[in-house]
Design an enzyme around this catalytic site. Sequence first.
Site, PDB file in Angstrom:
ATOM      1  N   HIS A 166       1.272   5.241 -14.049  1.00 20.34           N
ATOM      2  CA  HIS A 166       0.229   4.644 -13.202  1.00 20.34           C
ATOM      3  C   HIS A 166      -1.185   4.895 -13.765  1.00 20.34           C
ATOM      4  O   HIS A 166      -2.109   5.214 -13.011  1.00 20.34           O
ATOM      5  CB  HIS A 166       0.335   5.212 -11.784  1.00 20.34           C
ATOM      6  CG  HIS A 166      -0.169   4.297 -10.713  1.00 20.34           C
ATOM      7  ND1 HIS A 166      -1.407   3.697 -10.765  1.00 20.34           N
ATOM      8  CD2 HIS A 166       0.403   3.864  -9.570  1.00 20.34           C
ATOM      9  CE1 HIS A 166      -1.586   2.959  -9.684  1.00 20.34           C
ATOM     10  NE2 HIS A 166      -0.489   3.029  -8.941  1.00 20.34           N
ATOM     11  N   ALA A 167      -1.341   4.742 -15.079  1.00 19.93           N
ATOM     12  CA  ALA A 167      -2.679   4.916 -15.662  1.00 19.93           C
ATOM     13  C   ALA A 167      -3.623   3.807 -15.201  1.00 19.93           C
ATOM     14  O   ALA A 167      -3.224   2.654 -15.060  1.00 19.93           O
ATOM     15  CB  ALA A 167      -2.596   4.931 -17.182  1.00 19.93           C
ATOM     16  N   GLN A 203       3.402  -4.705 -12.227  1.00 16.14           N
ATOM     17  CA  GLN A 203       2.470  -4.725 -11.099  1.00 16.14           C
ATOM     18  C   GLN A 203       1.058  -4.716 -11.679  1.00 16.14           C
ATOM     19  O   GLN A 203       0.672  -3.784 -12.383  1.00 16.14           O
ATOM     20  CB  GLN A 203       2.676  -3.493 -10.206  1.00 16.14           C
ATOM     21  CG  GLN A 203       1.848  -3.491  -8.929  1.00 16.14           C
ATOM     22  CD  GLN A 203       2.507  -4.256  -7.786  1.00 16.14           C
ATOM     23  OE1 GLN A 203       3.625  -4.761  -7.932  1.00 16.14           O
ATOM     24  NE2 GLN A 203       1.834  -4.334  -6.649  1.00 16.14           N
ATOM     25  N   HIS A 205       5.740   4.959  -4.143  1.00 16.91           N
ATOM     26  CA  HIS A 205       5.734   5.799  -5.357  1.00 16.91           C
ATOM     27  C   HIS A 205       6.471   7.128  -5.189  1.00 16.91           C
ATOM     28  O   HIS A 205       6.012   8.160  -5.686  1.00 16.91           O
ATOM     29  CB  HIS A 205       4.297   6.060  -5.807  1.00 16.91           C
ATOM     30  CG  HIS A 205       3.557   4.866  -6.299  1.00 16.91           C
ATOM     31  ND1 HIS A 205       4.178   3.781  -6.886  1.00 16.91           N
ATOM     32  CD2 HIS A 205       2.222   4.567  -6.284  1.00 16.91           C
ATOM     33  CE1 HIS A 205       3.248   2.870  -7.224  1.00 16.91           C
ATOM     34  NE2 HIS A 205       2.072   3.315  -6.852  1.00 16.91           N
ATOM     35  N   GLU A 228       1.472  -1.795 -14.358  1.00 18.11           N
ATOM     36  CA  GLU A 228       2.594  -0.887 -14.163  1.00 18.11           C
ATOM     37  C   GLU A 228       3.912  -1.646 -14.385  1.00 18.11           C
ATOM     38  O   GLU A 228       4.310  -2.445 -13.557  1.00 18.11           O
ATOM     39  CB  GLU A 228       2.561  -0.314 -12.751  1.00 18.11           C
ATOM     40  CG  GLU A 228       1.246   0.365 -12.370  1.00 18.11           C
ATOM     41  CD  GLU A 228       1.038   0.341 -10.862  1.00 18.11           C
ATOM     42  OE1 GLU A 228       1.857   0.946 -10.144  1.00 18.11           O
ATOM     43  OE2 GLU A 228       0.065  -0.290 -10.396  1.00 18.11           O
ATOM     44  N   ASP A 267      -2.867  -6.899  -6.437  1.00 17.98           N
ATOM     45  CA  ASP A 267      -1.940  -5.780  -6.268  1.00 17.98           C
ATOM     46  C   ASP A 267      -0.568  -6.413  -6.075  1.00 17.98           C
ATOM     47  O   ASP A 267       0.015  -6.362  -5.001  1.00 17.98           O
ATOM     48  CB  ASP A 267      -2.335  -4.913  -5.063  1.00 17.98           C
ATOM     49  CG  ASP A 267      -1.558  -3.590  -5.026  1.00 17.98           C
ATOM     50  OD1 ASP A 267      -0.735  -3.360  -5.938  1.00 17.98           O
ATOM     51  OD2 ASP A 267      -1.753  -2.805  -4.078  1.00 17.98           O
ATOM     52  N   ASN A 293       6.242   1.889  -6.580  1.00 17.78           N
ATOM     53  CA  ASN A 293       5.859   0.820  -5.658  1.00 17.78           C
ATOM     54  C   ASN A 293       6.443   1.072  -4.266  1.00 17.78           C
ATOM     55  O   ASN A 293       6.805   2.193  -3.929  1.00 17.78           O
ATOM     56  CB  ASN A 293       6.255  -0.554  -6.222  1.00 17.78           C
ATOM     57  CG  ASN A 293       5.224  -1.616  -5.935  1.00 17.78           C
ATOM     58  OD1 ASN A 293       4.765  -1.783  -4.816  1.00 17.78           O
ATOM     59  ND2 ASN A 293       4.840  -2.339  -6.980  1.00 17.78           N
ATOM     60  N   ARG A 294       6.539  -0.009  -3.462  1.00 17.82           N
ATOM     61  CA  ARG A 294       6.819   0.156  -2.029  1.00 17.82           C
ATOM     62  C   ARG A 294       8.254  -0.177  -1.653  1.00 17.82           C
ATOM     63  O   ARG A 294       8.844  -1.103  -2.191  1.00 17.82           O
ATOM     64  CB  ARG A 294       5.857  -0.722  -1.216  1.00 17.82           C
ATOM     65  CG  ARG A 294       4.408  -0.286  -1.350  1.00 17.82           C
ATOM     66  CD  ARG A 294       3.435  -1.332  -0.809  1.00 17.82           C
ATOM     67  NE  ARG A 294       2.045  -0.868  -0.947  1.00 17.82           N
ATOM     68  CZ  ARG A 294       1.316  -1.035  -2.053  1.00 17.82           C
ATOM     69  NH1 ARG A 294       1.836  -1.658  -3.101  1.00 17.82           N
ATOM     70  NH2 ARG A 294       0.081  -0.576  -2.106  1.00 17.82           N
TER      71      ARG A 294
END
Length: 344
Positions: free
Chosen positions: A178-179, A281, A109, A309, A245, A83-84
Amino acid sequence: MTTVRREAFGRMPPEEGGGEVEKFVLQSDSVRVEILSFGCIITTLETKDREGQFSDVVLGFDTLEGYTRKHPFFGAVVGRVANRIANGRFTLDGKEYQLFLNNGPNSLHGGAKGFDKVLWSPQVLPNGVRFFRLSPDGEEGYPGDLKIWVTYTLSGRELAINYQAQTSKTTPISLTNHAYFNLAGQGSRDVYDHEISIEADSYLPVDDTKIPSGEVAAVQGTGFDLRQPVELGKHLQKFQLDGFDHNFCLHQGQDRRLVARVFHPPTGRTMEVHTTQPGIQFYTGNNLDGSLKGKGAATYPKHSAFCLETQNWPDAVNKSHFPNVLLQPGEEYNHTTWLVFNTA
């Protein structure tokens, strides 16, 4: 019984060191999953519908080249921090660290070359595969030599993903897979007919660069209340949402708990997510635009997949009231997520 097979999948380009990439095929009587030693990427996940027919329910590519080119992290393990991180910056013990900015003004990521873009060392297990790598001190701007083990094991209908790590210096860490899923089968047009529920009483509102504001907001009475199953397309319409998101805040604790469930009525496929992580997420493929050629020449338009996620909360390294994201020397990072596939 789970069988495990390994085979060659391709070679890295010479400019990337040219190493061999292997594919590991894990198969039980109800699930078949293929995982690469590059990025620990899940390239294929086949599961049965109510008629007993197998379909591949994850987005991806047929060749290694698809994965070595730019793509939205299909199937990969991302890190050091999923993530961020706001402005790609954080301060530890009085020292400021600056990361690569690869998502507008933020780091996403793991940065320019995160864990999704490197070769891992595989070890075959009786019912799965374990990948190891050492992320050296300073890689992508992060402190400390970090040893990471990612273990995939398949047991009947359940795929477990375990993440372990140890560090030589205090470092932030948050690992996830992250599928991108579509229970109708990859290449299907959208996920609007999927029914989803997420066991979360609160979520994190974000600014226009997707960084949490710091508020932990109640889902009650909002479009983020997914505690009872909703049909995704109708729900987005009802609340005039462009998609999700967002991080949903899970009940804290080290025990395994059921945190999300997805049901696809036309095929009967269900997917449950269980985890030890503090957040999940939920992402509805808002940035997919049909430009990528996927498996079997499929295109992937907006909202043609969802991601769940499991991870720590975004930007936790800069928000002291978020769950602790720092790993100290002498400690072990250890989280597991279980994906359970069934039919209803």
